[in-house]
Scaffold this motif. Sequence first.
Motif, mmCIF file in Angstrom:
data_model
loop_
_atom_site.group_PDB
_atom_site.id
_atom_site.type_symbol
_atom_site.label_atom_id
_atom_site.label_comp_id
_atom_site.label_asym_id
_atom_site.label_seq_id
_atom_site.Cartn_x
_atom_site.Cartn_y
_atom_site.Cartn_z
ATOM 1 N N LEU A 23 12.893 26.074 -12.274
ATOM 2 C CA LEU A 23 12.662 25.202 -11.130
ATOM 3 C C LEU A 23 12.205 23.816 -11.590
ATOM 4 O O LEU A 23 12.614 22.801 -11.022
ATOM 5 C CB LEU A 23 11.625 25.816 -10.196
ATOM 6 N N ALA A 24 11.396 23.765 -12.633
ATOM 7 C CA ALA A 24 10.938 22.481 -13.178
ATOM 8 C C ALA A 24 12.115 21.671 -13.697
ATOM 9 O O ALA A 24 12.164 20.450 -13.498
ATOM 10 C CB ALA A 24 9.913 22.721 -14.282
ATOM 11 N N ASP A 25 13.084 22.326 -14.319
ATOM 12 C CA ASP A 25 14.273 21.617 -14.802
ATOM 13 C C ASP A 25 15.076 21.019 -13.653
ATOM 14 O O ASP A 25 15.535 19.879 -13.723
ATOM 15 C CB ASP A 25 15.158 22.555 -15.622
ATOM 16 N N LYS A 26 15.244 21.773 -12.588
ATOM 17 C CA LYS A 26 15.990 21.284 -11.427
ATOM 18 C C LYS A 26 15.265 20.121 -10.761
ATOM 19 O O LYS A 26 15.875 19.108 -10.403
ATOM 20 C CB LYS A 26 16.223 22.410 -10.423
ATOM 21 N N LEU A 27 13.944 20.241 -10.599
ATOM 22 C CA LEU A 27 13.175 19.165 -9.980
ATOM 23 C C LEU A 27 13.151 17.910 -10.844
ATOM 24 O O LEU A 27 13.146 16.793 -10.323
ATOM 25 C CB LEU A 27 11.744 19.640 -9.696
ATOM 26 N N THR A 28 13.152 18.101 -12.158
ATOM 27 C CA THR A 28 13.186 16.948 -13.053
ATOM 28 C C THR A 28 14.450 16.136 -12.821
ATOM 29 O O THR A 28 14.399 14.907 -12.721
ATOM 30 C CB THR A 28 13.105 17.405 -14.518
ATOM 31 N N TRP A 29 15.587 16.802 -12.710
ATOM 32 C CA TRP A 29 16.844 16.086 -12.473
ATOM 33 C C TRP A 29 16.836 15.377 -11.123
ATOM 34 O O TRP A 29 17.394 14.295 -10.979
ATOM 35 C CB TRP A 29 18.032 17.036 -12.572
ATOM 36 N N ILE A 30 16.195 15.960 -10.127
ATOM 37 C CA ILE A 30 16.136 15.322 -8.802
ATOM 38 C C ILE A 30 15.254 14.083 -8.846
ATOM 39 O O ILE A 30 15.624 13.017 -8.349
ATOM 40 C CB ILE A 30 15.615 16.327 -7.748
ATOM 41 N N PHE A 31 14.085 14.206 -9.464
ATOM 42 C CA PHE A 31 13.117 13.109 -9.443
ATOM 43 C C PHE A 31 13.400 12.026 -10.491
ATOM 44 O O PHE A 31 12.708 11.009 -10.505
ATOM 45 C CB PHE A 31 11.700 13.637 -9.607
ATOM 46 N N LEU A 32 14.385 12.213 -11.336
ATOM 47 C CA LEU A 32 14.740 11.159 -12.286
ATOM 48 C C LEU A 32 15.274 9.908 -11.595
ATOM 49 O O LEU A 32 15.359 8.850 -12.205
ATOM 50 C CB LEU A 32 15.751 11.667 -13.313
ATOM 51 N N ALA A 33 15.599 10.014 -10.313
ATOM 52 C CA ALA A 33 16.046 8.851 -9.555
ATOM 53 C C ALA A 33 14.894 7.900 -9.245
ATOM 54 O O ALA A 33 15.120 6.737 -8.914
ATOM 55 C CB ALA A 33 16.714 9.293 -8.257
ATOM 56 N N VAL A 34 13.658 8.366 -9.365
ATOM 57 C CA VAL A 34 12.484 7.531 -9.108
ATOM 58 C C VAL A 34 12.037 6.907 -10.439
ATOM 59 O O VAL A 34 11.753 7.641 -11.393
ATOM 60 C CB VAL A 34 11.350 8.365 -8.480
ATOM 61 N N PRO A 35 11.978 5.577 -10.524
ATOM 62 C CA PRO A 35 11.673 4.927 -11.808
ATOM 63 C C PRO A 35 10.342 5.344 -12.436
ATOM 64 O O PRO A 35 10.259 5.512 -13.647
ATOM 65 C CB PRO A 35 11.665 3.437 -11.459
ATOM 66 N N HIS A 36 9.314 5.520 -11.650
ATOM 67 C CA HIS A 36 8.006 5.863 -12.215
ATOM 68 C C HIS A 36 8.000 7.270 -12.811
ATOM 69 O O HIS A 36 7.373 7.517 -13.842
ATOM 70 C CB HIS A 36 6.913 5.722 -11.153
ATOM 71 N N PHE A 37 8.692 8.187 -12.183
ATOM 72 C CA PHE A 37 8.809 9.530 -12.740
ATOM 73 C C PHE A 37 9.608 9.500 -14.025
ATOM 74 O O PHE A 37 9.252 10.159 -15.010
ATOM 75 C CB PHE A 37 9.467 10.475 -11.723
ATOM 76 N N THR A 81 0.823 -1.207 0.000
ATOM 77 C CA THR A 81 0.000 0.000 0.000
ATOM 78 C C THR A 81 0.855 1.254 0.000
ATOM 79 O O THR A 81 0.628 2.176 -0.794
ATOM 80 C CB THR A 81 -0.930 0.006 1.226
ATOM 81 N N LYS A 82 1.835 1.296 0.851
ATOM 82 C CA LYS A 82 2.685 2.491 0.943
ATOM 83 C C LYS A 82 3.507 2.700 -0.325
ATOM 84 O O LYS A 82 3.662 3.833 -0.784
ATOM 85 C CB LYS A 82 3.582 2.397 2.168
ATOM 86 N N MET A 83 4.026 1.614 -0.896
ATOM 87 C CA MET A 83 4.794 1.758 -2.135
ATOM 88 C C MET A 83 3.889 2.156 -3.296
ATOM 89 O O MET A 83 4.297 2.946 -4.160
ATOM 90 C CB MET A 83 5.547 0.463 -2.456
ATOM 91 N N SER A 84 2.669 1.657 -3.329
ATOM 92 C CA SER A 84 1.726 2.049 -4.387
ATOM 93 C C SER A 84 1.418 3.535 -4.307
ATOM 94 O O SER A 84 1.405 4.233 -5.328
ATOM 95 C CB SER A 84 0.431 1.242 -4.278
ATOM 96 N N VAL A 85 1.170 4.023 -3.107
ATOM 97 C CA VAL A 85 0.901 5.455 -2.933
ATOM 98 C C VAL A 85 2.127 6.270 -3.317
ATOM 99 O O VAL A 85 2.022 7.303 -3.996
ATOM 100 C CB VAL A 85 0.461 5.753 -1.479
ATOM 101 N N LEU A 86 3.305 5.817 -2.924
ATOM 102 C CA LEU A 86 4.539 6.519 -3.269
ATOM 103 C C LEU A 86 4.743 6.572 -4.782
ATOM 104 O O LEU A 86 5.077 7.621 -5.338
ATOM 105 C CB LEU A 86 5.733 5.828 -2.604
ATOM 106 N N PHE A 87 4.501 5.459 -5.452
ATOM 107 C CA PHE A 87 4.679 5.422 -6.909
ATOM 108 C C PHE A 87 3.632 6.257 -7.630
ATOM 109 O O PHE A 87 3.928 6.887 -8.649
ATOM 110 C CB PHE A 87 4.663 3.992 -7.422
ATOM 111 N N ILE A 88 2.414 6.274 -7.126
ATOM 112 C CA ILE A 88 1.386 7.138 -7.725
ATOM 113 C C ILE A 88 1.776 8.597 -7.536
ATOM 114 O O ILE A 88 1.656 9.413 -8.452
ATOM 115 C CB ILE A 88 0.003 6.845 -7.120
ATOM 116 N N PHE A 89 2.260 8.914 -6.342
ATOM 117 C CA PHE A 89 2.656 10.296 -6.068
ATOM 118 C C PHE A 89 3.790 10.740 -6.980
ATOM 119 O O PHE A 89 3.715 11.795 -7.613
ATOM 120 C CB PHE A 89 3.069 10.444 -4.599
ATOM 121 N N PHE A 90 4.844 9.926 -7.088
ATOM 122 C CA PHE A 90 5.988 10.323 -7.907
ATOM 123 C C PHE A 90 5.756 10.113 -9.394
ATOM 124 O O PHE A 90 6.253 10.856 -10.213
ATOM 125 C CB PHE A 90 7.257 9.590 -7.467
ATOM 126 N N GLY A 91 5.034 9.072 -9.750
ATOM 127 C CA GLY A 91 4.837 8.777 -11.161
ATOM 128 C C GLY A 91 3.822 9.667 -11.831
ATOM 129 O O GLY A 91 3.988 10.059 -12.977
#
Length: 127
Positions: free
Chosen positions: A106-120, A76-86
Motif C-alpha cells: 500500500l505504501a508503494d501505491k500511495l508513493t506513486w500517487i503522491f509523487l504528483a505533489v512537489p513537497h512529497f 495559509t491554506k497552501m502552507s497547511v497543504l504543503f506541510i500535510f503532503f510534505g
Amino acid sequence: MSSVTYWLSSFIWDYIVFLGVAFLMSVTIGIFQEKGFSTTEELGRMFFLFILFGFAVLPFLYISAFIFSSPASGFTKMSVLFIFFGVAMYTVIFSMRFEGFNLAHLADKLTWIFLAVPHFSLSNAIT
C-alpha cells in the motif's frame, strides 16, 4: 502587458530568488557535515534537487493562486497543504513500510500517487 509576459517575468524573478535561497540552503546543509550531505558531490545533488523542486513548485503555486480570493487565506491554506503532503504524508508512508505493519504494498501505491505533489517528491528524493 500580455499575460504571458507577466507570468513569464514573474516566474523568472521568483526562480532567481529561489535559486539564491536554494544555494544558501545547500551551503547551510554543507556546514553541518552530516553523513550523506557533506561532500561537494552530495551537496551538488541536493542543490540539483532544489532546482528541480523550484521548477515543480512555482507553477503549482501560480495555478493555485487562481483558487483563492485573498492572498492571506491562500498562503495559509497552501502552507497547511504543503506541510500535510510534505511532512505528514511522507511520515505516514515511511512508517507503513515497517515490517510489523505489513503495508509495504500500500505504501508503494500511495508513493506513486503522491509523487504528483512537489513537497512529497522532495521529501521522498532526499531520503
